[in-house]
Design an enzyme around this catalytic site. Structure first.
Site, PDB file in Angstrom:
ATOM      1  N   SER A 269       5.302   8.481   9.510  1.00 18.81           N
ATOM      2  CA  SER A 269       5.500   9.389  10.644  1.00 18.81           C
ATOM      3  C   SER A 269       5.283   8.641  11.966  1.00 18.81           C
ATOM      4  O   SER A 269       4.613   7.602  12.003  1.00 18.81           O
ATOM      5  CB  SER A 269       4.523  10.553  10.526  1.00 18.81           C
ATOM      6  OG  SER A 269       3.206  10.056  10.461  1.00 18.81           O
TER       7      SER A 269
ATOM      8  N   CYS B 153      14.047  10.824   6.012  1.00 16.79           N
ATOM      9  CA  CYS B 153      14.043  10.482   7.443  1.00 16.79           C
ATOM     10  C   CYS B 153      15.458  10.481   8.003  1.00 16.79           C
ATOM     11  O   CYS B 153      15.648  10.463   9.200  1.00 16.79           O
ATOM     12  CB  CYS B 153      13.403   9.127   7.668  1.00 16.79           C
ATOM     13  SG  CYS B 153      14.407   7.804   7.014  1.00 16.79           S
TER      14      CYS B 153
ATOM     15  N   GLU C  23      -0.470   7.561  -1.118  1.00 18.39           N
ATOM     16  CA  GLU C  23      -1.413   8.041  -2.138  1.00 18.39           C
ATOM     17  C   GLU C  23      -0.909   9.322  -2.799  1.00 18.39           C
ATOM     18  O   GLU C  23      -1.484   9.782  -3.789  1.00 18.39           O
ATOM     19  CB  GLU C  23      -2.809   8.249  -1.520  1.00 18.39           C
ATOM     20  CG  GLU C  23      -2.900   9.268  -0.389  1.00 18.39           C
ATOM     21  CD  GLU C  23      -2.551   8.695   0.987  1.00 18.39           C
ATOM     22  OE1 GLU C  23      -1.566   7.934   1.097  1.00 18.39           O
ATOM     23  OE2 GLU C  23      -3.251   9.054   1.958  1.00 18.39           O
TER      24      GLU C  23
ATOM     25  N   LYS D 224       0.883  -1.174   0.000  1.00 18.23           N
ATOM     26  CA  LYS D 224       0.000   0.000   0.000  1.00 18.23           C
ATOM     27  C   LYS D 224       0.916   1.218   0.000  1.00 18.23           C
ATOM     28  O   LYS D 224       1.417   1.644   1.037  1.00 18.23           O
ATOM     29  CB  LYS D 224      -0.882  -0.015   1.259  1.00 18.23           C
ATOM     30  CG  LYS D 224      -2.204   0.741   1.163  1.00 18.23           C
ATOM     31  CD  LYS D 224      -2.094   2.193   0.786  1.00 18.23           C
ATOM     32  CE  LYS D 224      -1.649   3.080   1.909  1.00 18.23           C
ATOM     33  NZ  LYS D 224      -1.466   4.489   1.492  1.00 18.23           N
TER      34      LYS D 224
HETATM   35  P1  NAD Z   1       2.580   9.257   6.876  1.00 17.74           P
HETATM   36  O1  NAD Z   1       2.731   8.656   8.223  1.00 17.74           O
HETATM   37  O2  NAD Z   1       1.648  10.394   6.697  1.00 17.74           O
HETATM   38  O3  NAD Z   1       2.088   8.137   5.817  1.00 17.74           O
HETATM   39  C1  NAD Z   1       2.744   6.885   5.708  1.00 17.74           C
HETATM   40  C2  NAD Z   1       1.723   5.863   5.221  1.00 17.74           C
HETATM   41  O4  NAD Z   1       0.682   5.744   6.177  1.00 17.74           O
HETATM   42  C3  NAD Z   1       1.081   6.222   3.890  1.00 17.74           C
HETATM   43  O5  NAD Z   1       0.964   5.065   3.101  1.00 17.74           O
HETATM   44  C4  NAD Z   1      -0.294   6.756   4.313  1.00 17.74           C
HETATM   45  O6  NAD Z   1      -1.290   6.507   3.350  1.00 17.74           O
HETATM   46  C5  NAD Z   1      -0.579   5.984   5.578  1.00 17.74           C
HETATM   47  N1  NAD Z   1      -1.381   6.765   6.538  1.00 17.74           N
HETATM   48  C6  NAD Z   1      -1.396   8.112   6.698  1.00 17.74           C
HETATM   49  N2  NAD Z   1      -2.240   8.461   7.680  1.00 17.74           N
HETATM   50  C7  NAD Z   1      -2.783   7.313   8.146  1.00 17.74           C
HETATM   51  C8  NAD Z   1      -3.740   7.021   9.176  1.00 17.74           C
HETATM   52  N3  NAD Z   1      -4.287   7.987   9.911  1.00 17.74           N
HETATM   53  N4  NAD Z   1      -4.057   5.734   9.396  1.00 17.74           N
HETATM   54  C9  NAD Z   1      -3.487   4.745   8.671  1.00 17.74           C
HETATM   55  N5  NAD Z   1      -2.581   4.968   7.687  1.00 17.74           N
HETATM   56  C10 NAD Z   1      -2.238   6.234   7.430  1.00 17.74           C
HETATM   57  O7  NAD Z   1       4.053   9.624   6.376  1.00 17.74           O
HETATM   58  P2  NAD Z   1       4.478  10.410   5.081  1.00 17.74           P
HETATM   59  O8  NAD Z   1       4.126  11.846   5.250  1.00 17.74           O
HETATM   60  O9  NAD Z   1       4.020   9.706   3.860  1.00 17.74           O
HETATM   61  O10 NAD Z   1       6.069  10.228   5.141  1.00 17.74           O
HETATM   62  C11 NAD Z   1       6.920  11.060   5.893  1.00 17.74           C
HETATM   63  C12 NAD Z   1       7.210  10.459   7.242  1.00 17.74           C
HETATM   64  O11 NAD Z   1       7.796   9.167   7.088  1.00 17.74           O
HETATM   65  C13 NAD Z   1       8.212  11.264   8.040  1.00 17.74           C
HETATM   66  O12 NAD Z   1       7.786  11.306   9.373  1.00 17.74           O
HETATM   67  C14 NAD Z   1       9.504  10.472   7.898  1.00 17.74           C
HETATM   68  O13 NAD Z   1      10.430  10.648   8.931  1.00 17.74           O
HETATM   69  C15 NAD Z   1       8.976   9.086   7.889  1.00 17.74           C
HETATM   70  N6  NAD Z   1       9.929   8.170   7.292  1.00 17.74           N
HETATM   71  C16 NAD Z   1      10.615   7.349   8.132  1.00 17.74           C
HETATM   72  C17 NAD Z   1      11.567   6.493   7.622  1.00 17.74           C
HETATM   73  C18 NAD Z   1      12.340   5.584   8.527  1.00 17.74           C
HETATM   74  O14 NAD Z   1      13.033   4.729   8.014  1.00 17.74           O
HETATM   75  N7  NAD Z   1      12.251   5.708   9.835  1.00 17.74           N
HETATM   76  C19 NAD Z   1      11.811   6.462   6.236  1.00 17.74           C
HETATM   77  C20 NAD Z   1      11.070   7.304   5.409  1.00 17.74           C
HETATM   78  C21 NAD Z   1      10.131   8.167   5.953  1.00 17.74           C
END
Ligand code: NAD
Length: 497
Positions: free
Chosen positions: A227, A282, A177, A174
């Site tokens: 996140s 990240c 989006e 997944k």
């Molecule tokens: P996000 O948490 O908003 O989304 C990540 C995924 O979760 C997406 O597929 C999204 O559709 C889904 N999602 C979003 N809200 C949700 C909810 N309420 N319930 C269930 N699923 C949900 O993150 P983002 O903005 O796409 O990416 C950036 C974040 O990812 C930053 O915080 C970054 O630090 C982190 N990140 C971490 C690593 C790591 O290895 N630790 C690597 C890359 C990115």
């Protein structure tokens, strides 16, 4: 009518039944390029069921067969990486050279997955008890779920699916989006490489799709990257439903610069790691901890370098592209007001940047904020944009103290020419990935990636040996092939002899 991107099920594009969609932007233009379908719970159920039906044949395919597919995938991806890089730049905004870098780091994991034969070898103890042998096997988990973020639309899925597939699992991905096209492109490439239909599925969607995956009875494990608040939710929900979970969260990465460091090297590193991919990594450096005696000189060197950066459209040879959405751009820019009201010094204000790109793009130039108070949201929050903070510290002890007090523990770096200080740092710092004179210490694919504290929920890191352990279950077999004698009845607990 713009294109509407659907899902990928049983080796083909599939629209599902949900009519909900979300816009996919080109952030450098600020315009909607296409819509993406958002799967319903019923769509997820149908996609997972199709994947579960395809899994047993793939589980039973020989290691040689699985490796052949992965190797073919590797060759195809290497040959066509420019095509994928163009997709990443169009939907994420990162510059083309950075997009190619992301693909190269994903390919590394495919290289390691091609060595699955070596990595899945079990153990064998002959004659552990008289005429009894004990050995272990590593078997696939089943249908595994992968939920990925927007910032690495190709690399993060590739942290997981090559290893999961090599180990004999079927995968439901997944993607974010916000930039979903790369996942469908990768699915098509896997089919071209010979992966049987149904073994790799892509479900596009938002929270509804994620929630359906987390509790689906046929999903055996969940690998999440995103996140911190969502990672924590994923971990709690999926573990509560009995799944294996690795949930990688957000970060706030510090770079400690000691007075004996090569300050030119440190300034280059801070700029590269602070503003690469517009800070949407990240492992970006977001805080420079500068020891006071060299802080003025270091800030001057960073500022000088920032003046040479070109912000603009990723297809035009610029250094830094736009942010992912207008909302995110505005949120990040809002931290400049917070910085000013919290008494920090805004040294370079990215809001005034001259851009080589369309007027409506989601632009914010490289931004430098000095003397950031630790109480300020600028220091505390993961900003996830091109905003580099400087916090001045009296010395090493205070610097490490600040890093260890952070709720996050993803990556960190020390810049010094003192081997003893570096060695002490690597031992004392409470962070999962450490760089010594290296700013973005993302481990190579034959080690594993993951942070500590609020940067990783669960105990399994991504890829490398930890990835193979996560995507397999160990089975221990105790075996005796009888010679003509046998032991007779004994209801006591088995003892070895
Ligand atoms: P996000 O948490 O908003 O989304 C990540 C995924 O979760 C997406 O597929 C999204 O559709 C889904 N999602 C979003 N809200 C949700 C909810 N309420 N319930 C269930 N699923 C949900 O993150 P983002 O903005 O796409 O990416 C950036 C974040 O990812 C930053 O915080 C970054 O630090 C982190 N990140 C971490 C690593 C790591 O290895 N630790 C690597 C890359 C990115």
């Amino acid at each position: 009518m713009s294109e509407t991107l659907g899902h990928w099920v049983h080796g083909a594009a599939w629209d599902g039944t949900s009519t909900r969609t979300a816009p996919v932007y080109n952030p450098a233009l600020g315009t909607v390029q296409k819509q993406v379908r958002l799967a319903s719970t019923a769509d997820v159920d149908a996609a997972v069921t199709a994947t579960a039906a395809a899994w047993p044949a793939w589980r039973d395919a020989s290691i040689a067969k699985r490796t052949t597919v992965l190797f073919a995938f590797r060759e195809l991806l290497n040959a066509r990486k420019e095509e994928l890089a163009a997709i990443l730049t169009a939907e994420h905004g990162k510059v083309l050279s950075d997009a190619l870098g992301e693909i190269a780091r994903g390919l590394e994991v495919v290289d390691v997955a091609c060595g699955v034969g070596h990595l899945l070898k079990g153990t064998y103890s002959e004659n552990a008890s008289t005429d009894v042998d004990v050995y272990t096997l590593r078997q696939p988990v089943g249908v595994v779920g992968v939920i990925s973020p927007f910032n690495f639309p190709a690399m993060v899925p590739m942290w997981f699916f090559p290893i999961a597939l090599a180990a004999g699992n079927a995968v439901v991905l997944k993607p974010s989006e916000k930039d979903p096209t790369a996942s469908i492109w990768l699915a098509e490439l896997l089919r071209e490489a010979g992966l049987p239909d149904g073994v790799f599925t892509v479900v596009n969607g938002d929270k509804e799709a994620v929630d359906a995956l987390l509790v689906h009875p046929d999903i055996r494990s969940v690998s999440f990257v995103g996140s911190t608040p969502i990672a924590q939710y994923i971990y709690t929900t999926a573990a509560g439903a009995g799944k294996r979970v690795q949930a990688l969260g957000g970060a706030k990465n510090h770079m400690l610069v000691l007075p004996d460091a090569d300050l030119d090297l440190a300034a280059d590193a801070a700029v590269n790691a602070g503003f690469g991919s517009a800070g949407e990594r990240c492992m970006a450096v977001s805080v420079v901890l500068a020891v006071e005696s060299i802080a003025d000189e270091l800030v001057a060197k960073i500022t000088e370098r920032m003046a040479t950066l070109r912000t603009g459209d990723g297809t035009r040879g610029c250094d830094m592209g736009p942010l992912i959405t207008r909302e995110h751009r505005d949120k990040v820019a809002g931290y400049l007001d917070i910085a000013a009201s919290d008494g920090a010094d805004v040294v370079v204000d990215g809001r005034g940047v001259e851009v080589d790109g369309a007027a409506d793009g989601f632009w914010l130039g490289p931004t430098l904020i000095d003397r950031v108070p630790l109480e300020s949201a600028v220091y505390r929050d993961e900003i996830f944009g091109p905003v580099l903070s400087v916090v001045r510290v009296p010395g090493y002890e205070e610097g490490v103290g600040i890093i260890n007090a952070s709720v996050y523990g993803n990556g960190t770096a020390i810049f010094t020419n003192d081997g003893g200080a570096a060695r002490r740092f690597q031992r004392e710092v409470e962070v999962g990935m450490v760089g010594i004179n290296v700013p973005i210490p993302v481990p190579v694919a034959y080690h594993s990636f993951g942070g500590w504290k609020a940067s990783l929920f669960g105990d399994a890191k991504a890829y490398g040996p930890a990835g193979f352990a996560f995507f397999t279950r160990e089975k221990a077999v105790t075996s005796r092939w009888l010679d003509p004698s046998h032991g007779g009845l004994n209801l006591g607990f088995p003892q070895n002899a």
